[in-house]
Design an enzyme around this catalytic site. Sequence first.
Site, PDB file in Angstrom:
ATOM      1  N   GLY A 119       2.647   4.380   7.934  1.00  0.00           N
ATOM      2  CA  GLY A 119       1.821   5.351   7.231  1.00  0.00           C
ATOM      3  C   GLY A 119       2.464   6.701   7.051  1.00  0.00           C
ATOM      4  N   ASP A 177      -5.498  13.432   4.313  1.00  0.00           N
ATOM      5  CA  ASP A 177      -4.593  14.380   3.652  1.00  0.00           C
ATOM      6  C   ASP A 177      -4.948  14.589   2.184  1.00  0.00           C
ATOM      7  OD1 ASP A 177      -3.357  14.388   6.096  1.00  0.00           O
ATOM      8  OD2 ASP A 177      -1.700  13.099   5.493  1.00  0.00           O
ATOM      9  N   ASN A 184       2.039   5.152  14.414  1.00  0.00           N
ATOM     10  CA  ASN A 184       2.691   5.527  13.152  1.00  0.00           C
ATOM     11  C   ASN A 184       3.991   6.226  13.540  1.00  0.00           C
ATOM     12  OD1 ASN A 184       3.053   6.136  10.356  1.00  0.00           O
ATOM     13  ND2 ASN A 184       2.263   8.193  10.731  1.00  0.00           N
TER      14      ASN A 184
END
Length: 685
Positions: free
Chosen positions: A15, A123, A261
């Site tokens: 990710g 985000d 991640n």
Amino acid sequence: MSNKSNIFLSGVVEGFYGRPWTMSQRTELFRREQRWGLNAYLYAPKDDYKHRMYWRDLYSLEEADQLMTLISAAKEHNVEFIYALSPGLDITFSNPKEVAALKRKLSQVCGFGCRAFALLFDDIEAEMCPADREAFGSFAEAQVCVTNELFLHLGEPQTFLFCPTDYCAAFCSPSVQLSAYLNTVGEKLSAGIDILWTGPKVVSQDISVASIEEVSAVLRRPPVIWDNIHANDYDPQRLFLGPFKNRPTELIPKLRGVLTNPNCEFEPNFVAIHTLATWCKSSCGQKDVPMDGDDQDYNPHEALQLALTDWLVEFGRANQPDGCGRPKREEEEPMQTDGFVPGPRENPLYTAEPLALEDLTLLAELFYLPYEHGAAALAMLEDLHWLRSNCSSAHESPQGKEWTRRAEKFDQMCGAVVQMFNRLSNVPNRIILYDLYNYICDIKSGVTMAKAYVRTLGGRTPHPALALTDDPEPWGFRGALSGEFQRMLPSHGKRDLFRSPPSTRVYTIRPGTPKDQPEVERIFREMQTEAGLEAEAELEAGLVGDRLVEAQVLPSHWLILEAESGVCGYALALTDAKTAMTKAQYPEAMLQDYPSALALQIHSKVPDHDVAARLILQVLSGLRDAGSKGVLMVCVCVSSGSKGVFSEFRSRDRRMIDFLKTLNIFQVLEVEGLPTNLLIMGTKL
């Protein structure tokens, strides 16, 4: 709470921002996950166009074939392939065509054999377009409505993940418990959908049991941790090879899963994924304390050594990237060195030293974790700091002997780094080397320059290429334009991981006097103006802190923070807050626990949080000695030594609230009858 009985999700989320992993790397990841006992992979590379930017576009035949191959490879290794889509950049939630595009895209992937999905809204901007504002009561409601519809469209799959826009505690306003966004998600999102969470921060140093219990209560289900502790996409000069740590194994039964991640570079993630697997296999008896003891079921140091031991084997496997030289085959011509024997007076042939476990341990300690250096790196920083601070005694006796001893020790540590670099440069597995090369080359150059600097302090002349001059070679200054900006900014270095970074500013903390009153009021007005709170301050001048600042009430304790440019902060304390109140502003029970008041302000030009901490600790020490049970703060604060603290904030004072959140001490308190534009935060000490 959801009653899902699925297995604990453990594995990797791709990710990060940057170049996505290749198909062969992902297949290798599945092999490693199966070997180490992990079971999940979340496909969410930010720079895959059709995952995020062009999420509406269907996959071409060639792309579809690649995804089907990847999904099949995951199934072959008993890894659940979770396909994620990130439509949040430009989706109009209220447009049925947009929802239809989402359904069409996920249905296509379902046709590839995928049975697990995720919808990510991380985000992105939290503003809704006019059409969405008319259709939905909030941003959270819009996301939840579309997500629930997709969940039903796909037949309520056993694994369906949702990433909220407020995916960590630092993003929640005013707090996790009182976040309208999270409460809407928890209440209205289907119970069959799991929610991703990164912890207290985007990159969380610690994730405690208490913090997970808090967010689980709001979300009405245990979260899946999206763990960024090994992510490095935010800094191209950093790599993280330390162990999975500061997540107590007592968390395991309180979570739906943990997905790491990790670093953008694939091969260095051997350690991150290996140690996560060790953590997941640990028993669930560990208490909520740092995991460094000898009697705990998961020990990060031991997990790291296990990972490095296995990784060392991988370095010895001859493996070349496509297009590079390959090991010689029998039918090939011999190399020119084959059979050559130097004479007795000639240079011996170069012999590559084999990589050792100690080299990998040193490598991991030099590139440890975001909030922590490894032991070797910390030792080198401490020695260099001491040698620089005590260079005046380098040629004196007997102090000079100690300086020389530590200089020799530092020289040896630098030599070990260079030796590690040389051994890594000769490993058979060039694929791993090339993922590491930029980082090990950079650290080798850095310690070589530091070694030359120490020799200069000791009166020795370093190699001309390493001499520190006004006209250095390009390798003498690091970071290019980014480095230039960082060195010019006042905040540079305030988050250095080294425990004792050299001080670059001098501050004085001294007792205040009536002569300081004009400066105290000046700072108060400037910070109110900067935050746009002048009108609110005038309407609510009855706050205890305001009355202390304006000298309507004399403080019991008074400290001033002063720099070379003048007064830049203050702390005004009152032992009994009731004496400054014109009416019963707060419940009697609260005032019994927190009878004292403290007004604090640190000018925004002061970047060092440690200075504020020292100022406050001195005031709290005085209050504690005076028999205070607690402290009321009317601005931002750090507290220690008091039995209890609660703080009073104007809710639009974002600088102060965010400052306080970074200290991770206070929580929002519920106070009856509190005006909507005020916020109370507190902690019991």
